[in-house]
Design an enzyme around this catalytic site. Structure first.
Site, PDB file in Angstrom:
ATOM      1  CG  ASP A 131      -1.972  -1.310   1.217  1.00  0.00           C
ATOM      2  OD1 ASP A 131      -2.253  -1.557   0.006  1.00  0.00           O
ATOM      3  OD2 ASP A 131      -2.286  -1.672   2.246  1.00  0.00           O
ATOM      4  CE  LYS A 186       2.454  -2.530  -4.449  1.00  0.00           C
ATOM      5  NZ  LYS A 186       2.145  -2.254  -3.027  1.00  0.00           N
ATOM      6  CG  ASN A 202      -2.696 -10.758  -2.345  1.00  0.00           C
ATOM      7  OD1 ASN A 202      -2.784 -10.514  -3.636  1.00  0.00           O
ATOM      8  ND2 ASN A 202      -1.806 -11.202  -1.946  1.00  0.00           N
ATOM      9  N   GLY A 243      -4.619  -4.351  -3.784  1.00  0.00           N
ATOM     10  CA  GLY A 243      -5.601  -3.251  -4.151  1.00  0.00           C
ATOM     11  C   GLY A 243      -4.964  -1.932  -4.390  1.00  0.00           C
ATOM     12  CG  HIS A 244      -2.257  -1.620  -7.016  1.00  0.00           C
ATOM     13  ND1 HIS A 244      -1.634  -2.435  -7.824  1.00  0.00           N
ATOM     14  CD2 HIS A 244      -1.906  -2.468  -5.763  1.00  0.00           C
ATOM     15  CE1 HIS A 244      -0.878  -3.194  -7.366  1.00  0.00           C
ATOM     16  NE2 HIS A 244      -1.225  -3.321  -6.163  1.00  0.00           N
ATOM     17  CD  GLN A 261       0.777  -9.078  -2.385  1.00  0.00           C
ATOM     18  OE1 GLN A 261       1.279  -9.480  -3.324  1.00  0.00           O
ATOM     19  NE2 GLN A 261      -0.789  -8.361  -2.777  1.00  0.00           N
ATOM     20  CB  THR A 302       1.994 -12.169   0.481  1.00  0.00           C
ATOM     21  OG1 THR A 302       0.690 -12.718  -0.216  1.00  0.00           O
ATOM     22  CG2 THR A 302       2.832 -11.688  -0.227  1.00  0.00           C
ATOM     23  CE  LYS A 342      -1.429   8.165   1.289  1.00  0.00           C
ATOM     24  NZ  LYS A 342      -2.450   7.132   1.857  1.00  0.00           N
ATOM     25  N   GLY A 376      -0.136  14.224  -3.288  1.00  0.00           N
ATOM     26  CA  GLY A 376      -1.733  14.332  -3.332  1.00  0.00           C
ATOM     27  C   GLY A 376      -1.996  13.111  -3.921  1.00  0.00           C
TER      28      GLY A 376
HETATM   29  P1  GDP Z   1      -0.668   0.429  -3.494  1.00  0.00           P
HETATM   30  O1  GDP Z   1      -1.550  -0.923  -3.162  1.00  0.00           O
HETATM   31  O2  GDP Z   1       0.629   0.362  -3.392  1.00  0.00           O
HETATM   32  O3  GDP Z   1      -0.962   0.726  -5.014  1.00  0.00           O
HETATM   33  O4  GDP Z   1      -1.233   1.629  -2.524  1.00  0.00           O
HETATM   34  P2  GDP Z   1      -2.658   1.498  -2.285  1.00  0.00           P
HETATM   35  O5  GDP Z   1      -3.645   2.368  -3.534  1.00  0.00           O
HETATM   36  O6  GDP Z   1      -3.221   0.561  -1.721  1.00  0.00           O
HETATM   37  O7  GDP Z   1      -2.838   2.692  -1.337  1.00  0.00           O
HETATM   38  C1  GDP Z   1      -2.346   3.852  -1.442  1.00  0.00           C
HETATM   39  C2  GDP Z   1      -3.329   5.280  -0.963  1.00  0.00           C
HETATM   40  O8  GDP Z   1      -2.534   6.398  -0.979  1.00  0.00           O
HETATM   41  C3  GDP Z   1      -4.100   5.222  -2.280  1.00  0.00           C
HETATM   42  O9  GDP Z   1      -5.665   5.860  -1.673  1.00  0.00           O
HETATM   43  C4  GDP Z   1      -3.701   6.312  -3.142  1.00  0.00           C
HETATM   44  O10 GDP Z   1      -4.791   6.989  -3.858  1.00  0.00           O
HETATM   45  C5  GDP Z   1      -3.118   7.443  -2.261  1.00  0.00           C
HETATM   46  N1  GDP Z   1      -2.002   7.982  -2.535  1.00  0.00           N
HETATM   47  C6  GDP Z   1      -1.020   7.534  -3.312  1.00  0.00           C
HETATM   48  N2  GDP Z   1       0.069   8.444  -3.545  1.00  0.00           N
HETATM   49  C7  GDP Z   1      -0.452   9.510  -2.787  1.00  0.00           C
HETATM   50  C8  GDP Z   1       0.136  10.865  -2.390  1.00  0.00           C
HETATM   51  O11 GDP Z   1       1.222  11.236  -2.657  1.00  0.00           O
HETATM   52  N3  GDP Z   1      -0.459  11.576  -1.457  1.00  0.00           N
HETATM   53  C9  GDP Z   1      -1.805  11.510  -0.983  1.00  0.00           C
HETATM   54  N4  GDP Z   1      -2.380  11.949  -0.100  1.00  0.00           N
HETATM   55  N5  GDP Z   1      -2.271  10.161  -1.180  1.00  0.00           N
HETATM   56  C10 GDP Z   1      -1.512   9.356  -2.284  1.00  0.00           C
HETATM   57  P1  IMO Z   2      -1.145  -4.156  -2.258  1.00  0.00           P
HETATM   58  O1  IMO Z   2      -0.667  -4.678  -3.560  1.00  0.00           O
HETATM   59  C1  IMO Z   2      -0.951  -4.641   2.308  1.00  0.00           C
HETATM   60  C2  IMO Z   2      -1.057  -8.521   3.808  1.00  0.00           C
HETATM   61  C3  IMO Z   2      -2.252  -9.019   4.299  1.00  0.00           C
HETATM   62  C4  IMO Z   2      -1.649  -9.957   5.440  1.00  0.00           C
HETATM   63  C5  IMO Z   2      -0.379 -10.720   4.710  1.00  0.00           C
HETATM   64  C6  IMO Z   2      -0.888 -11.931   4.338  1.00  0.00           C
HETATM   65  O2  IMO Z   2      -2.025  -3.137  -2.355  1.00  0.00           O
HETATM   66  O3  IMO Z   2      -0.109  -3.566  -1.668  1.00  0.00           O
HETATM   67  P2  IMO Z   2      -2.489 -12.734   2.096  1.00  0.00           P
HETATM   68  O4  IMO Z   2      -3.918 -12.644   1.804  1.00  0.00           O
HETATM   69  O5  IMO Z   2      -1.643 -12.208   0.766  1.00  0.00           O
HETATM   70  O6  IMO Z   2      -2.197 -14.244   2.153  1.00  0.00           O
HETATM   71  O7  IMO Z   2      -2.197 -11.700   3.226  1.00  0.00           O
HETATM   72  O8  IMO Z   2      -0.218  -9.873   3.590  1.00  0.00           O
HETATM   73  N1  IMO Z   2      -1.084  -7.987   2.556  1.00  0.00           N
HETATM   74  C7  IMO Z   2      -1.309  -6.859   2.066  1.00  0.00           C
HETATM   75  N2  IMO Z   2      -0.844  -5.649   2.608  1.00  0.00           N
HETATM   76  N3  IMO Z   2      -1.151  -4.227   0.787  1.00  0.00           N
HETATM   77  C8  IMO Z   2      -1.500  -5.361   0.047  1.00  0.00           C
HETATM   78  O9  IMO Z   2      -1.245  -5.338  -1.257  1.00  0.00           O
HETATM   79  C9  IMO Z   2      -1.548  -6.716   0.586  1.00  0.00           C
HETATM   80  N4  IMO Z   2      -1.583  -8.039   0.204  1.00  0.00           N
HETATM   81  C10 IMO Z   2      -1.591  -8.742   1.502  1.00  0.00           C
HETATM   82  O10 IMO Z   2      -2.761  -8.062   5.190  1.00  0.00           O
HETATM   83  O11 IMO Z   2      -0.979  -9.460   6.369  1.00  0.00           O
HETATM   84 MG    MG Z   3      -2.913  -1.461  -1.978  1.00  0.00          MG
END
Ligand code: GDP
Ligand code: IMO
Ligand code: MG
Length: 430
Positions: free
Chosen positions: A22, A25, A47, A49-50, A232, A247, A339, A420
């Site tokens: 998270d 990426k 697993n 979520g982007h 991840q 994971t 962020k 942002g």
């Molecule tokens: P990922 O799994 O690595 O793709 O990250 P996620 O999308 O799960 O979580 C990142 C969150 O931060 C998402 O809601 C993005 O929209 C948000 N985000 C990414 N870069 C920035 C940033 O520079 N500033 C802010 N405020 N939010 C960001």
């Molecule tokens: P993205 O791609 C954050 C964590 C789960 C748990 C562990 C194992 O959005 O960054 P799993 O379901 O993979 O067997 O769970 O890994 N986990 C993540 N945490 N971002 C993710 O993906 C994750 N995918 C799995 O919360 O701790």
């Molecule tokens: Mg994510």
């Protein structure tokens, strides 16, 4: 000039999560995809979520590489596990929002399928573990990779032949139903129902199945810009992460070469993505976890709730020993620090610079032994905050100093800073 040219022209770049996932990426991949020809997701499954925000419109994707938002060719590699229901749902959703997927999404025949018993087993195992649970996303990831390693998995290419598909389902279901009923005391699956469902998935997914190794090789020979997108993050890596709270795949950069069947020498650059602080979902040790009300504050300001499960993400201050480890195991050549805007309201910002170990020593390096990591304490250095909104193309002085502190500590340049959610909210540093 495109953003990739400003960063230095490199045909094959891996984008890897440098923390516990998270990191943002998806947003960084979407940004760099503007100047890329092919975007390749190399491991994990639903697993992930982007979240990607473009012109105020929000996309949440789990299976298809983030390059799809900008209309680029996208490949899903052999190292991924695919839940056909999730993938088809996502393809339908993208198409319904006017984004083309046919002829743009290429799915490796060697990727493994997540079957309904994988999801059931993941949930049942977590329930049985109780307090000792890993906190998985319960999407069947661990059980699907386990079957792959045991060599009884069902692969995407099995969807190409209805007879083989049925045979493999029959073989698997016989064994899995015993586990489900006798060990976990939950309902078994019906062969006819599963076979029928997966045959209908097969009809929908067949056109997407491709030789993704050959596709990437041809693109690189052609001089195309190829991005490899990790899901991840480093500390969730099966071999190098905080086992067992990890994971079941290889998010580290080397996973890209394994998944797409290319030599590691084909990769030119590794961009690590890190938040300006840290989050972690699920159980496991987390030395720099914020104590007190600042944790809630960072969670609210950063919107730190899981994309897949909606769970609260645990929040911590930036952890340099963990980031130094990520630089090492991935060969990170530059960092995207996302962020930073979330920290704008704090008067002071602690950074974990070392760990104090149970034996009284301190280390800048990530402990090799799990007990040291479980029992270490963070050693803080406190940097001044900037306490102003970040607008325009320049960072406030204290924010620039924060970035420089990270660069100096790690010996790696920070090339991008996220300010942002939106695609444009990124500063490119010289
Ligand atoms: P990922 O799994 O690595 O793709 O990250 P996620 O999308 O799960 O979580 C990142 C969150 O931060 C998402 O809601 C993005 O929209 C948000 N985000 C990414 N870069 C920035 C940033 O520079 N500033 C802010 N405020 N939010 C960001
Ligand atoms: P993205 O791609 C954050 C964590 C789960 C748990 C562990 C194992 O959005 O960054 P799993 O379901 O993979 O067997 O769970 O890994 N986990 C993540 N945490 N971002 C993710 O993906 C994750 N995918 C799995 O919360 O701790
Ligand atoms: Mg994510």
């Amino acid at each position: 000039m495109g953003i990739r040219d400003r960063l230095a022209h490199v045909p094959a770049t891996v984008i890897v999560g440098a923390q516990w996932g998270d990191e943002g990426k998806g947003k960084i991949v979407d940004l760099l995809a503007q100047d890329s020809d092919l975007v390749c997701r190399y491991q994990g499954g639903p697993n992930a979520g982007h979240t990607i925000v473009v012109d105020g419109e929000t996309f949440k994707i789990r299976a298809v590489p983030s390059g799809i938002i900008t209309g680029k060719a996208c490949a899903i590699g052999a190292g991924c596990v695919v839940d056909p229901q999730v993938l088809i749902g996502e393809l339908d959703d993208l198409e319904s929002r006017g984004l083309r997927t046919a002829g743009l999404v290429f799915l490796s025949g060697n990727a493994h399928l997540i079957m309904p018993w994988h999801v059931a087993l993941d949930g049942a195992r977590e329930r049985k573990l109780g307090n000792l649970q890993i906190g998985t996303t319960r999407r069947g990831i661990g059980p699907a990779y386990a079957d792959k390693a045991t060599r009884i998995g069902i692969r995407v290419q099995d969807l190409l032949d209805p007879k083989i598909l049925r045979q493999k389902i029959e073989l698997a279901i016989t064994e899995k139903n015993v586990w489900l009923e006798r060990v976990y005391e939950i309902a078994p699956f019906d062969l006819e129902e599963v076979a029928h469902t997966y045959e209908s998935y097969a009809q929908r997914l067949r056109p997407y199945i491709a030789d993704t190794s050959l596709l990437v090789d041809r693109a690189l020979r052609n001089g195309d810009n190829v991005l490899f997108e990790g899901a991840q993050g480093t500390l969730l890596d099966l071999d190098h992460g905080t086992y067992p709270f990890v994971t079941s795949s290889s998010p580290i950069a080397a996973g890209a070469a394994v998944s797409f069947g290319i030599g590691p020498n084909r990769i030119d650059a590794v961009l690590g993505v890190s938040k300006a602080y840290v989050t972690r979902v699920g159980e496991g040790p987390f030395p720099s976890e914020i104590q007190g009300e600042d944790q809630e504050c960072v969670r609210e300001l950063g919107g730190e709730f899981g994309t897949v499960t909606g769970r609260e993400r645990r929040c911590g201050w930036l952890d340099l020993p963990a980031l130094r480890f990520a630089v090492r195991v991935n060969g990170i050549t530059s960092l995207a620090l996302t962020k930073i805007d979330v920290l704008s309201s704090f008067a002071e910002i602690p950074i974990c610079v070392r760990y104090a170990l149970p034996d009284g020593t301190e280390t800048e390096d990530f402990p090799a032994h799990q007990s040291d990591f479980h029992h270490c304490r963070p050693v803080w250095e406190v940097l001044p905050g900037w306490q102003e909104e970040i607008v325009g193309n320049e960072l406030p002085d204290a924010a620039a100093a924060y970035v420089r502190f990270v660069e100096d500590a790690l010996g790696v340049p920070v090339s991008l800073v996220g300010i942002g959610q939106g695609r444009e909210a990124v500063l490119t540093l010289p």
